[in-house]
Write a protein that holds these residues in place. Structure first.
Motif, PDB file in Angstrom:
ATOM      1  N   GLN A   1      97.099 130.786  49.481  1.00 26.96           N
ATOM      2  CA  GLN A   1      95.990 129.749  49.157  1.00 26.96           C
ATOM      3  C   GLN A   1      95.759 129.930  47.608  1.00 26.96           C
ATOM      4  O   GLN A   1      95.865 131.173  47.140  1.00 26.96           O
ATOM      5  N   PHE A   2      95.789 128.709  46.802  1.00 20.88           N
ATOM      6  CA  PHE A   2      95.452 128.740  45.462  1.00 20.88           C
ATOM      7  C   PHE A   2      94.304 128.025  44.959  1.00 20.88           C
ATOM      8  O   PHE A   2      93.925 127.203  45.550  1.00 20.88           O
ATOM      9  N   ARG A   3      93.373 128.914  44.488  1.00 22.12           N
ATOM     10  CA  ARG A   3      92.200 128.493  44.044  1.00 22.12           C
ATOM     11  C   ARG A   3      91.889 128.433  42.581  1.00 22.12           C
ATOM     12  O   ARG A   3      92.465 129.234  41.916  1.00 22.12           O
ATOM     13  N   ILE A   4      91.012 127.837  42.070  1.00 24.28           N
ATOM     14  CA  ILE A   4      90.786 127.837  40.677  1.00 24.28           C
ATOM     15  C   ILE A   4      89.159 127.874  40.280  1.00 24.28           C
ATOM     16  O   ILE A   4      88.345 127.397  41.140  1.00 24.28           O
ATOM     17  N   LEU A   5      89.030 128.872  39.339  1.00 28.35           N
ATOM     18  CA  LEU A   5      87.665 129.082  38.914  1.00 28.35           C
ATOM     19  C   LEU A   5      87.340 128.496  37.564  1.00 28.35           C
ATOM     20  O   LEU A   5      88.206 128.541  36.491  1.00 28.35           O
ATOM     21  N   PHE A   6      86.484 127.561  37.512  1.00 25.59           N
ATOM     22  CA  PHE A   6      86.531 126.712  36.211  1.00 25.59           C
ATOM     23  C   PHE A   6      85.092 127.079  35.438  1.00 25.59           C
ATOM     24  O   PHE A   6      84.201 127.432  36.133  1.00 25.59           O
ATOM     25  N   LEU A   7      85.484 127.575  34.192  1.00 25.22           N
ATOM     26  CA  LEU A   7      84.263 128.027  33.465  1.00 25.22           C
ATOM     27  C   LEU A   7      84.040 127.036  32.203  1.00 25.22           C
ATOM     28  O   LEU A   7      84.747 126.265  31.970  1.00 25.22           O
ATOM     29  N   ASP A   8      82.942 127.113  31.787  1.00 31.10           N
ATOM     30  CA  ASP A   8      82.371 126.290  30.540  1.00 31.10           C
ATOM     31  C   ASP A   8      82.641 127.235  29.317  1.00 31.10           C
ATOM     32  O   ASP A   8      83.324 128.057  29.237  1.00 31.10           O
TER      33      ASP A   8
ATOM     34  N   VAL B   1      78.617 135.462  41.586  1.00 34.10           N
ATOM     35  CA  VAL B   1      79.132 135.043  40.652  1.00 34.10           C
ATOM     36  C   VAL B   1      79.058 133.679  39.918  1.00 34.10           C
ATOM     37  O   VAL B   1      79.234 133.242  38.783  1.00 34.10           O
ATOM     38  N   LEU B   2      78.687 132.767  41.053  1.00 36.25           N
ATOM     39  CA  LEU B   2      78.561 131.349  40.518  1.00 36.25           C
ATOM     40  C   LEU B   2      77.585 131.083  39.635  1.00 36.25           C
ATOM     41  O   LEU B   2      76.373 131.745  39.848  1.00 36.25           O
ATOM     42  N   LYS B   3      77.587 130.272  38.690  1.00 37.66           N
ATOM     43  CA  LYS B   3      76.715 130.255  37.625  1.00 37.66           C
ATOM     44  C   LYS B   3      76.340 131.471  36.852  1.00 37.66           C
ATOM     45  O   LYS B   3      75.405 131.599  36.086  1.00 37.66           O
ATOM     46  N   LYS B   4      77.235 132.438  36.827  1.00 38.87           N
ATOM     47  CA  LYS B   4      77.134 133.407  36.119  1.00 38.87           C
ATOM     48  C   LYS B   4      78.298 133.693  35.013  1.00 38.87           C
ATOM     49  O   LYS B   4      79.375 133.275  35.125  1.00 38.87           O
ATOM     50  N   GLU B   5      78.158 134.396  34.051  1.00 36.61           N
ATOM     51  CA  GLU B   5      79.142 134.696  32.897  1.00 36.61           C
ATOM     52  C   GLU B   5      79.982 135.586  33.313  1.00 36.61           C
ATOM     53  O   GLU B   5      79.817 136.715  33.913  1.00 36.61           O
ATOM     54  N   VAL B   6      81.342 135.324  33.705  1.00 33.92           N
ATOM     55  CA  VAL B   6      82.356 135.994  34.367  1.00 33.92           C
ATOM     56  C   VAL B   6      82.741 137.507  33.828  1.00 33.92           C
ATOM     57  O   VAL B   6      82.974 138.450  34.641  1.00 33.92           O
TER      58      VAL B   6
ATOM     59  N   ALA C   1      82.289 126.231  38.737  1.00 34.82           N
ATOM     60  CA  ALA C   1      82.942 125.585  40.003  1.00 34.82           C
ATOM     61  C   ALA C   1      84.067 126.449  40.346  1.00 34.82           C
ATOM     62  O   ALA C   1      84.765 127.286  39.624  1.00 34.82           O
ATOM     63  N   ASP C   2      84.197 126.574  41.798  1.00 35.87           N
ATOM     64  CA  ASP C   2      85.350 127.341  42.355  1.00 35.87           C
ATOM     65  C   ASP C   2      85.825 126.681  43.432  1.00 35.87           C
ATOM     66  O   ASP C   2      85.143 126.059  44.557  1.00 35.87           O
ATOM     67  N   GLU C   3      86.974 126.129  43.421  1.00 34.33           N
ATOM     68  CA  GLU C   3      87.645 125.361  44.412  1.00 34.33           C
ATOM     69  C   GLU C   3      88.947 125.634  44.726  1.00 34.33           C
ATOM     70  O   GLU C   3      89.786 126.217  44.133  1.00 34.33           O
ATOM     71  N   VAL C   4      89.495 125.393  45.942  1.00 29.98           N
ATOM     72  CA  VAL C   4      90.601 125.647  46.834  1.00 29.98           C
ATOM     73  C   VAL C   4      91.311 124.580  46.333  1.00 29.98           C
ATOM     74  O   VAL C   4      91.248 123.279  46.719  1.00 29.98           O
ATOM     75  N   GLN C   5      92.455 124.702  45.461  1.00 33.44           N
ATOM     76  CA  GLN C   5      93.378 123.559  44.871  1.00 33.44           C
ATOM     77  C   GLN C   5      94.346 123.370  46.019  1.00 33.44           C
ATOM     78  O   GLN C   5      94.797 122.011  46.436  1.00 33.44           O
ATOM     79  N   GLN C   6      95.020 124.334  46.569  1.00 34.94           N
ATOM     80  CA  GLN C   6      96.049 123.964  47.595  1.00 34.94           C
ATOM     81  C   GLN C   6      96.153 125.144  48.644  1.00 34.94           C
ATOM     82  O   GLN C   6      95.727 126.323  48.322  1.00 34.94           O
ATOM     83  N   LYS C   7      96.864 124.863  49.980  1.00 36.44           N
ATOM     84  CA  LYS C   7      96.937 125.931  50.882  1.00 36.44           C
ATOM     85  C   LYS C   7      98.535 125.647  51.297  1.00 36.44           C
ATOM     86  O   LYS C   7      99.059 124.372  51.296  1.00 36.44           O
ATOM     87  N   GLY C   8      99.112 126.780  51.320  1.00 35.20           N
ATOM     88  CA  GLY C   8     100.820 126.635  51.496  1.00 35.20           C
ATOM     89  C   GLY C   8     101.282 127.452  52.760  1.00 35.20           C
ATOM     90  O   GLY C   8     100.372 127.395  53.803  1.00 35.20           O
ATOM     91  N   THR C   9     102.362 128.065  53.028  1.00 35.07           N
ATOM     92  CA  THR C   9     102.634 128.746  53.735  1.00 35.07           C
ATOM     93  C   THR C   9     102.758 130.203  53.784  1.00 35.07           C
ATOM     94  O   THR C   9     101.736 130.513  52.925  1.00 35.07           O
ATOM     95  N   VAL C  10     103.260 130.835  54.480  1.00 34.71           N
ATOM     96  CA  VAL C  10     103.154 132.572  54.148  1.00 34.71           C
ATOM     97  C   VAL C  10     103.821 133.125  52.999  1.00 34.71           C
ATOM     98  O   VAL C  10     103.439 134.047  52.480  1.00 34.71           O
ATOM     99  N   ASP C  11     104.425 132.334  52.238  1.00 36.40           N
ATOM    100  CA  ASP C  11     104.956 132.762  50.922  1.00 36.40           C
ATOM    101  C   ASP C  11     105.202 131.828  49.990  1.00 36.40           C
ATOM    102  O   ASP C  11     105.742 131.815  48.975  1.00 36.40           O
ATOM    103  N   HIS C  12     104.557 130.530  50.066  1.00 35.22           N
ATOM    104  CA  HIS C  12     104.496 129.638  49.011  1.00 35.22           C
ATOM    105  C   HIS C  12     103.667 128.584  49.062  1.00 35.22           C
ATOM    106  O   HIS C  12     103.118 128.264  50.011  1.00 35.22           O
ATOM    107  N   THR C  13     103.144 128.299  47.965  1.00 30.40           N
ATOM    108  CA  THR C  13     101.859 127.354  47.698  1.00 30.40           C
ATOM    109  C   THR C  13     102.416 126.197  46.551  1.00 30.40           C
ATOM    110  O   THR C  13     102.656 126.701  45.498  1.00 30.40           O
ATOM    111  N   PRO C  14     102.288 124.876  47.053  1.00 29.99           N
ATOM    112  CA  PRO C  14     102.827 124.116  45.835  1.00 29.99           C
ATOM    113  C   PRO C  14     101.758 123.849  44.996  1.00 29.99           C
ATOM    114  O   PRO C  14     100.420 123.546  45.271  1.00 29.99           O
TER     115      PRO C  14
END
Length: 229
Positions: free
Chosen positions: A129-136, A102-107, A143-156
């Motif tokens: 876990q909250f991650r973001i897929l960045f597109l041009d 998927v990386l460098k591919k048209e989504v 890019a594919d990046e993990v932004q935040q990690k949280g608890t069993v039921d919440h991610t800030p």
């Protein structure tokens, strides 16, 4: 017994036969035998079939074993650091193969592969876990990046940080992804509100939020498909 009369332990022949079967037709091996092959390197002097079966029974499947937390793996008798290392290597290899699709591919053209990658990387995480897929501008995943990690039921999640990172990467669009450790991908009210805040922060800067995917166990929810975006 005379010199040269020593026999190999019973598991040695089994290992040789299993390796041969794997090389001939890897897709025919049941999950526990594939797990055995991974355990061979970590535990060279023991029959690992019972351990492989025990791990799959305890965690519910091959993928679940690879994604299990080290602390829970150590609860199983016979699992040491070397075993955990081999399991982690196998998991990372699988994720990188999935990511390469998927990386460098048209989504849009690789949407099924994208969902498969998100599920493989997040569905079995014990915490959110909250991650973001960045597109041009051409909707190519840059890019594919993990932004935040949280608890069993919440991610800030901090919308300004999300948008700041998009600007740093010169991204034109985002796909938000997070997991629900409960297995139910239905968006919560907090998920909807957080998404709205990100959209409101990103839109004035010309950054679109294409979708927000919530990953469960074997299922996913799409904000776009549900009319929430």
């Amino acid at each position: 017994m005379g010199e040269g009369s020593e026999t190999k332990p019973h598991y040695a022949g089994h290992r040789d036969r299993l390796r041969e079967r794997f090389l001939k037709s890897p897709d025919t091996l049941p999950d526990y035998e594939l797990l055995e092959l991974i355990l061979f390197r970590a535990i060279p002097q023991r029959d690992v079939k019972p351990l492989a079966k025990e791990l799959i029974a305890k965690f519910g499947g091959f993928s679940e074993v690879l994604n299990a937390e080290p602390a829970r793996l150590r609860e199983v008798k016979g699992v040491k650091d070397a075993t955990i290392t081999e399991l982690r290597i196998a998991r990372e290899v699988g994720l990188r193969i999935a990511q390469a699709k998927v990386l460098k591919k048209e989504v849009i053209g690789s949407w099924d592969a994208l969902l498969e990658y998100c599920s493989a990387s997040m569905a079995h995480n014990p915490t959110e876990q909250f991650r973001i897929l960045f597109l041009d501008r051409k909707n190519v995943l840059i890019a594919d990046e993990v932004q935040q990690k949280g608890t069993v039921d919440h991610t800030p999640v901090y919308p300004r940080e999300v948008v700041k990172r998009a600007l740093e990467l010169n991204a034109s669009a985002l796909i938000l992804v997070h997991n629900h450790p409960s297995g139910d991908p239905a968006p919560s009210n907090a998920d909807v509100e957080m998404t709205r805040q990100i959209v409101d922060t990103a839109k004035p800067l010309g950054i679109d939020v294409h979708d927000h995917l919530v990953v469960g166990k074997g299922r996913h929810a799409s904000f776009r498909s549900m009319g929430l975006l």
